[in-house]
Write a protein that holds these residues in place. Structure first.
Motif, PDB file in Angstrom:
ATOM      1  N   GLN A 445      39.657 -14.269 -66.077  1.00  0.00           N
ATOM      2  CA  GLN A 445      39.650 -13.672 -65.310  1.00  0.00           C
ATOM      3  C   GLN A 445      39.071 -12.612 -64.100  1.00  0.00           C
ATOM      4  O   GLN A 445      39.404 -12.772 -63.177  1.00  0.00           O
ATOM      5  CB  GLN A 445      40.445 -12.421 -66.582  1.00  0.00           C
ATOM      6  N   GLU A 446      38.270 -13.360 -64.373  1.00  0.00           N
ATOM      7  CA  GLU A 446      36.676 -13.204 -63.603  1.00  0.00           C
ATOM      8  C   GLU A 446      37.016 -13.431 -61.959  1.00  0.00           C
ATOM      9  O   GLU A 446      36.659 -12.550 -61.162  1.00  0.00           O
ATOM     10  CB  GLU A 446      35.515 -13.538 -63.430  1.00  0.00           C
ATOM     11  N   HIS A 447      37.464 -14.124 -61.562  1.00  0.00           N
ATOM     12  CA  HIS A 447      37.884 -15.251 -60.216  1.00  0.00           C
ATOM     13  C   HIS A 447      39.164 -15.635 -60.381  1.00  0.00           C
ATOM     14  O   HIS A 447      40.074 -16.356 -59.102  1.00  0.00           O
ATOM     15  CB  HIS A 447      37.148 -16.428 -59.835  1.00  0.00           C
ATOM     16  N   GLU A 448      39.986 -14.839 -60.442  1.00  0.00           N
ATOM     17  CA  GLU A 448      41.456 -14.948 -60.871  1.00  0.00           C
ATOM     18  C   GLU A 448      42.155 -13.186 -59.914  1.00  0.00           C
ATOM     19  O   GLU A 448      42.181 -12.789 -60.872  1.00  0.00           O
ATOM     20  CB  GLU A 448      42.089 -15.248 -62.159  1.00  0.00           C
ATOM     21  N   ASP A 449      42.690 -13.852 -58.666  1.00  0.00           N
ATOM     22  CA  ASP A 449      43.728 -12.330 -58.155  1.00  0.00           C
ATOM     23  C   ASP A 449      44.475 -11.363 -58.436  1.00  0.00           C
ATOM     24  O   ASP A 449      44.838 -10.565 -58.780  1.00  0.00           O
ATOM     25  CB  ASP A 449      43.695 -12.217 -56.374  1.00  0.00           C
ATOM     26  N   THR A 450      45.166 -12.475 -59.499  1.00  0.00           N
ATOM     27  CA  THR A 450      46.308 -11.344 -60.630  1.00  0.00           C
ATOM     28  C   THR A 450      45.803 -11.336 -61.782  1.00  0.00           C
ATOM     29  O   THR A 450      46.964 -10.913 -62.295  1.00  0.00           O
ATOM     30  CB  THR A 450      47.226 -12.498 -59.919  1.00  0.00           C
ATOM     31  N   SER A 451      45.157 -11.688 -62.272  1.00  0.00           N
ATOM     32  CA  SER A 451      44.490 -11.345 -63.830  1.00  0.00           C
ATOM     33  C   SER A 451      44.480  -9.731 -63.805  1.00  0.00           C
ATOM     34  O   SER A 451      44.358  -8.900 -62.818  1.00  0.00           O
ATOM     35  CB  SER A 451      43.049 -11.987 -63.619  1.00  0.00           C
TER      36      SER A 451
END
Length: 537
Positions: A445-451
């Motif tokens: 989730q760290e680098h996922e803008d939609t997380s």
């Protein structure tokens, strides 16, 4: 994904740091294992503090890490002023505090004042005979003429709240496990000793305390029986549930000791105190414990922690108990903690969890009071089904299968989706991570803008940037079916929070104002299922 705009009003800088704070609870056994023994520890927490700081929270609250036989996993304290070797050392704790402060995080720790372990030196001495220096530090009483316990009081974990001790020829009281004897909170020497414990940790740099089960600290000295509870449609899995707890807890002298705690903490800078308060009269006790400027700063109860459903009516009812009046204390709110089932598993169907988790996080940031996030809540962790043979929770073991295991909400934090043990450590963890939770690991989730992790950071930033949300009064709270319409005001700013808490879309007709935040594809015209819209009006 959420969309957000800058507010037109900036927060007032001279408030106490804790007023409106977002606090992140860490259960140390389950956060990060640094030494490969399968159990989380203090160095593991220190190692992962960057993740916590990146959320934008103000403080961490660390559940007990003190010396303990772990019959109740740290809430049975054998030495208040040392670290259990399972978690590290005092040097490790000092390093944790130093790192947290360097990252701008305050450090809160648990204090357990209502009971100790039966291995605590105080109790070891107290039980030797009736005449030693600590003979009256715990609650002892003679048997009734027929040999039965002194009263009908029942323990939270099942069975009588009294255990016979042959050395003294008396019963000792315990509101929880028999290995957690009840402190005699009426004794001034006991109070002095507990204040000395608080001073020990304050001198090590902690910024405040969460005080566990504080309303259990004092009992009725006359040992009067509790009356029977009225009939209820709810299932009763413990004898404890059949009584009104009028005499084994909630004594009216507890606020007098709280005033002593406050006098001590006020002598240190920027110290924050929050009490956990549960029971039949929780609201009244929370207010008594936080009244005026000479009691605790805040309290949190169980309005949401054990609720079967999250509804607009529940939210408005909870907020109505805490108006912005001069003599009413400051609340704190939690949807999850180490004693309660994960909220996503309680409150929504699996197919709605992603959208619901976002709505829930925004709601927490919109409530007047402090917001407490339980570790992994920012990832959307759910309750793990722990089979009986892997259970550790003493309450679940005693009441199986009627009591939902607390272990299911204490499972290890997943850091790396593809790593062994989900990056929690190098050895098999003390509880299973759970396949569903492993898929929600931080690295995914760290680098996922939609997380959800990114969404949580946005939601916290929204609260911190808007004084109305951060510390404002509630000027309106309305429930229209599944629609919550909440209005907050402070420092010349008025913010309207519109949340759809149901699975069907809602049309809006009067959602005017500047959009500060829109989540789950919300627009001024429509709130999709679990949509959220925050407006500056």
């Amino acid at each position: 994904m959420a969309t957000a705009n800058e507010p037109s009003v900036q927060p007032v800088p001279d408030l106490p740091w804790w007023k409106g704070a977002v606090i992140y609870q860490i259960y140390p056994r389950s956060f990060m294992d640094s030494n490969g023994d399968g159990v989380g520890d203090l160095p593991g927490i220190t190692q992962r503090l960057d993740h916590v700081a990146a959320l934008g929270v103000d403080a961490i609250w660390i559940s007990p890490f003190f010396t303990s036989p772990m019959k109740d996993f740290g809430y049975d304290v054998a030495d208040y002023c040392d670290v259990d070797p399972l978690f590290g050392t005092l040097v490790d704790f000092d390093a944790l505090v130093e790192r947290a402060h360097a990252l701008g995080l305050k450090v809160l720790i648990d204090q357990v004042y209502s009971h100790t372990s039966d291995e605590h030196p105080w109790f070891v001495e107290s039980r030797q005979n009736r005449h030693n220096a600590k003979a009256d530090w715990y609650v002892w009483a003679d048997a009734k003429p027929d040999g039965s316990p002194p009263s009908n009081w029942q323990s939270v974990f099942g069975g009588p709240a009294w255990t016979w001790d042959a050395r003294r020829g008396q019963y000792y009281m315990h509101n929880f496990l028999s290995g957690q004897p009840q402190i005699n909170g009426h004794n001034p020497d006991v109070q002095d000793a507990l204040l000395g414990v608080a001073r020990f940790w304050l001198d090590r740099g902690v910024d405040g305390f969460r005080i566990d089960a504080l309303n259990f600290m004092m009992h009725d000295p006359e040992l009067r029986d509790n009356p029977a509870a009225p009939p209820s449609d709810k299932p009763r899995s413990r004898p404890f549930d059949f009584q009104l707890k009028q005499h084994n807890m909630s004594h009216p002298a507890i606020p007098e000791f709280i005033a002593r705690i406050r006098a001590l903490t006020d002598s240190y800078d920027a110290v924050f105190t929050v009490a956990e308060v549960g029971g039949d009269e929780a609201e009244a006790e929370m207010k008594a414990f936080t009244a005026g400027e000479d009691h605790l700063n805040s309290a949190y109860g169980f309005n949401f922690l054990y609720a079967d459903r999250l509804t607009p009516g529940l939210v408005c009812s909870a907020l109505a108990q805490w108006p912005a009046d001069k003599d009413v204390g400051w609340p704190s709110w939690a949807f999850e903690n180490h004693d309660a089932p994960r909220a996503l598993s309680r409150w929504c169907a699996p197919e709605h969890r992603d959208a619901f988790a976002r709505m829930k996080m925004v709601l927490l940031m919109c409530l007047r009071g402090n917001a407490i996030i339980y570790y992994g809540e920012e990832l959307g962790l759910t309750q793990v089904d722990i089979p009986f043979e892997q259970l550790h929770d003493p309450e679940a073991l005693a009441n199986w299968p009627m009591t939902l295991s607390r272990d299911g909400a204490r499972t290890p934090m997943p850091w790396e989706a593809g790593a062994a043990c989900s990056g929690f450590g190098s050895a098999q963890p003390w509880l299973p991570v759970g396949a569903e939770n492993a898929s929600k690991a931080v690295d995914r989730q760290e680098h996922e803008d939609t997380s959800l992790l990114a969404f949580t950071r946005h939601a916290i930033a929204l609260r911190n940037a808007n004084p109305a949300l951060h510390h404002g009064a509630v000027s309106g709270c309305s429930a229209y079916g599944t629609l919550l319409d909440l209005i907050r005001e402070a420092d010349g700013q008025r913010v309207r929070c519109l949340l759809n808490m149901g699975p069907e879309a809602i049309s809006l007709s009067d959602a005017s104002g500047k959009t500060l935040f829109a989540g789950n594809s919300a627009t001024p015209d429509t709130l999709p299922p679990y949509g959220v819209l925050i407006l500056e009006t």
